[in-house]
Design an enzyme around this catalytic site. Structure first.
Site, PDB file in Angstrom:
ATOM      1  N   GLY A 136       0.748  -1.170  -0.160  1.00  9.53           N
ATOM      2  CA  GLY A 136       0.071  -0.074   0.109  1.00  9.53           C
ATOM      3  C   GLY A 136       0.973   1.088  -0.169  1.00  9.53           C
ATOM      4  O   GLY A 136       1.678   1.400  -0.615  1.00  9.53           O
TER       5      GLY A 136
ATOM      6  N   CYS B 206       5.918  -5.231  -0.315  1.00  5.32           N
ATOM      7  CA  CYS B 206       6.041  -3.898  -0.968  1.00  5.32           C
ATOM      8  C   CYS B 206       6.209  -2.943   0.397  1.00  5.32           C
ATOM      9  O   CYS B 206       7.244  -2.866   0.895  1.00  5.32           O
ATOM     10  CB  CYS B 206       4.888  -3.781  -2.034  1.00  5.32           C
ATOM     11  SG  CYS B 206       5.335  -2.581  -3.070  1.00  5.32           S
TER      12      CYS B 206
ATOM     13  N   ARG C  83      12.404   3.439  -1.547  1.00  6.34           N
ATOM     14  CA  ARG C  83      10.858   3.433  -1.817  1.00  6.34           C
ATOM     15  C   ARG C  83      10.834   4.001  -3.356  1.00  6.34           C
ATOM     16  O   ARG C  83      11.759   4.823  -3.802  1.00  6.34           O
ATOM     17  CB  ARG C  83      10.321   4.793  -1.011  1.00  6.34           C
ATOM     18  CG  ARG C  83      10.030   4.296   0.581  1.00  6.34           C
ATOM     19  CD  ARG C  83       9.206   5.237   1.247  1.00  6.34           C
ATOM     20  NE  ARG C  83       7.954   5.421   0.578  1.00  6.34           N
ATOM     21  CZ  ARG C  83       7.248   6.487   0.569  1.00  6.34           C
ATOM     22  NH1 ARG C  83       7.819   7.728   1.134  1.00  6.34           N
ATOM     23  NH2 ARG C  83       5.955   6.394  -0.119  1.00  6.34           N
TER      24      ARG C  83
ATOM     25  N   ARG D 120       4.768   0.704  -7.840  1.00  4.12           N
ATOM     26  CA  ARG D 120       5.269   1.635  -7.263  1.00  4.12           C
ATOM     27  C   ARG D 120       6.246   1.013  -6.159  1.00  4.12           C
ATOM     28  O   ARG D 120       6.435   1.377  -5.063  1.00  4.12           O
ATOM     29  CB  ARG D 120       4.244   2.651  -6.266  1.00  4.12           C
ATOM     30  CG  ARG D 120       3.292   3.531  -7.449  1.00  4.12           C
ATOM     31  CD  ARG D 120       2.504   4.428  -6.443  1.00  4.12           C
ATOM     32  NE  ARG D 120       1.875   4.047  -5.456  1.00  4.12           N
ATOM     33  CZ  ARG D 120       0.886   3.085  -5.149  1.00  4.12           C
ATOM     34  NH1 ARG D 120       0.300   2.656  -6.257  1.00  4.12           N
ATOM     35  NH2 ARG D 120       0.586   2.808  -3.886  1.00  4.12           N
TER      36      ARG D 120
ATOM     37  N   HIS E 157       3.974  -7.954  -5.488  1.00  2.38           N
ATOM     38  CA  HIS E 157       2.598  -8.348  -4.889  1.00  2.38           C
ATOM     39  C   HIS E 157       2.236  -9.687  -5.197  1.00  2.38           C
ATOM     40  O   HIS E 157       1.439  -9.913  -6.275  1.00  2.38           O
ATOM     41  CB  HIS E 157       1.658  -7.530  -5.571  1.00  2.38           C
ATOM     42  CG  HIS E 157       1.733  -6.197  -4.835  1.00  2.38           C
ATOM     43  ND1 HIS E 157       0.874  -5.659  -3.666  1.00  2.38           N
ATOM     44  CD2 HIS E 157       2.466  -4.953  -4.977  1.00  2.38           C
ATOM     45  CE1 HIS E 157       1.416  -4.427  -3.410  1.00  2.38           C
ATOM     46  NE2 HIS E 157       2.042  -4.078  -4.114  1.00  2.38           N
TER      47      HIS E 157
ATOM     48  N   GLU F 292       0.127 -11.786  -3.845  1.00  3.97           N
ATOM     49  CA  GLU F 292      -1.266 -11.814  -3.547  1.00  3.97           C
ATOM     50  C   GLU F 292      -2.227 -11.554  -4.719  1.00  3.97           C
ATOM     51  O   GLU F 292      -3.345 -11.700  -4.730  1.00  3.97           O
ATOM     52  CB  GLU F 292      -1.765 -10.959  -2.271  1.00  3.97           C
ATOM     53  CG  GLU F 292      -1.984  -9.480  -2.721  1.00  3.97           C
ATOM     54  CD  GLU F 292      -0.693  -8.875  -2.729  1.00  3.97           C
ATOM     55  OE1 GLU F 292       0.291  -9.266  -2.653  1.00  3.97           O
ATOM     56  OE2 GLU F 292      -0.806  -7.539  -2.911  1.00  3.97           O
TER      57      GLU F 292
HETATM   58  N1  GLN Z   1       5.304   3.167  -2.867  1.00  8.35           N
HETATM   59  C1  GLN Z   1       4.846   2.667  -1.617  1.00  8.35           C
HETATM   60  C2  GLN Z   1       5.566   3.190  -0.319  1.00  8.35           C
HETATM   61  O1  GLN Z   1       6.363   3.705  -0.435  1.00  8.35           O
HETATM   62  C3  GLN Z   1       4.940   1.121  -1.969  1.00  8.35           C
HETATM   63  C4  GLN Z   1       4.013   0.554  -3.030  1.00  8.35           C
HETATM   64  C5  GLN Z   1       3.321  -0.809  -2.698  1.00  8.35           C
HETATM   65  O2  GLN Z   1       3.307  -1.349  -1.592  1.00  8.35           O
HETATM   66  N2  GLN Z   1       2.731  -1.105  -3.902  1.00  8.35           N
HETATM   67  O3  GLN Z   1       5.118   2.507   0.688  1.00  8.35           O
END
Ligand code: GLN
Length: 189
Positions: free
Chosen positions: A55, A91, A114, A138, A171, A173
């Site tokens: 997330g 993530c 990140r 991301r 991911h 999941e």
């Molecule tokens: N870019 C998000 C972060 O910095 C991580 C992205 C993700 O969990 N899909 O937390």
């Protein structure tokens, strides 16, 4: 009965619940999934293993450190007190493990950067070298790590392990393949 806790702070929570249930069916295992929102949830319900979804780690830190929740410090304490308990972090969850920002030791031995592939538009899907469908949203990128998982992305490390703790930058999941969720359950046995 194996009890799996899931951090419900933010992000891809329901897909993880579906994936762990699928993995349990594949292993003919009975599981209960406990949704954790506050530190109290963790005190009142004994869990065998933990899932930390992806997330936005910034939002998770804000929500999880808020006095109304305090789930994040409680999760970090649970992991430090239960060193061998299985954890699957994906993530943003991997970012929290590698960089807890609470003055304590990281929960996995890895540097992490990140949004290292770019923003939302640079999210991508690419088969990992072991054939697993890697879905990167991301995504962060590991720097120096100890104990990478065997499966890489064109040779690049996309997961680390510390005992039964696994932190992935993709991911699992969101794919049909539940092998990483099965690993979590198998580590509970
Ligand atoms: N870019 C998000 C972060 O910095 C991580 C992205 C993700 O969990 N899909 O937390």
């Amino acid at each position: 009965m194996v009890v799996i806790g899931i951090a419900m702070l933010q992000g891809a929570r329901h897909a993880h619940i579906g994936a762990i249930q699928r993995a349990a069916n594949e292993l003919s295992m009975n599981i209960e999934v406990v949704e954790l929102r506050t530190a109290e949830d963790l005190q009142t319900q004994a869990i065998d293993a933990l899932m930390l979804p992806g997330g936005e780690s910034t939002v998770m830190r804000l929500r999880g450190n808020d006095v109304a929740s305090r789930l994040l410090p409680a999760l970090f304490s649970w992991m430090r007190e239960n060193e061998s308990r299985p954890v699957l972090a994906t993530c943003a969850g991997a970012i929290l493990l590698a960089d807890p920002q609470d003055g304590g030791e990281p929960l996995v031995d890895a540097e992490i950067d990140r949004n290292a592939y770019g923003g939302q538009a640079d999210s991508f899907e690419s088969a990992l070298d072991c054939g697993f469908p890697g879905i990167f949203i991301r995504a962060p990128r590991f720097g120096e790590v100890h104990n990478p998982i065997e499966c890489t992305l064109n040779g690049e490390v996309v997961g680390v392990r510390k005992g039964n703790r696994i932190a992935l930058t993709f991911h699992p999941e969101l794919s049909e393949d539940s092998r990483y969720h099965r690993m979590l359950l198998e580590a509970c046995a």
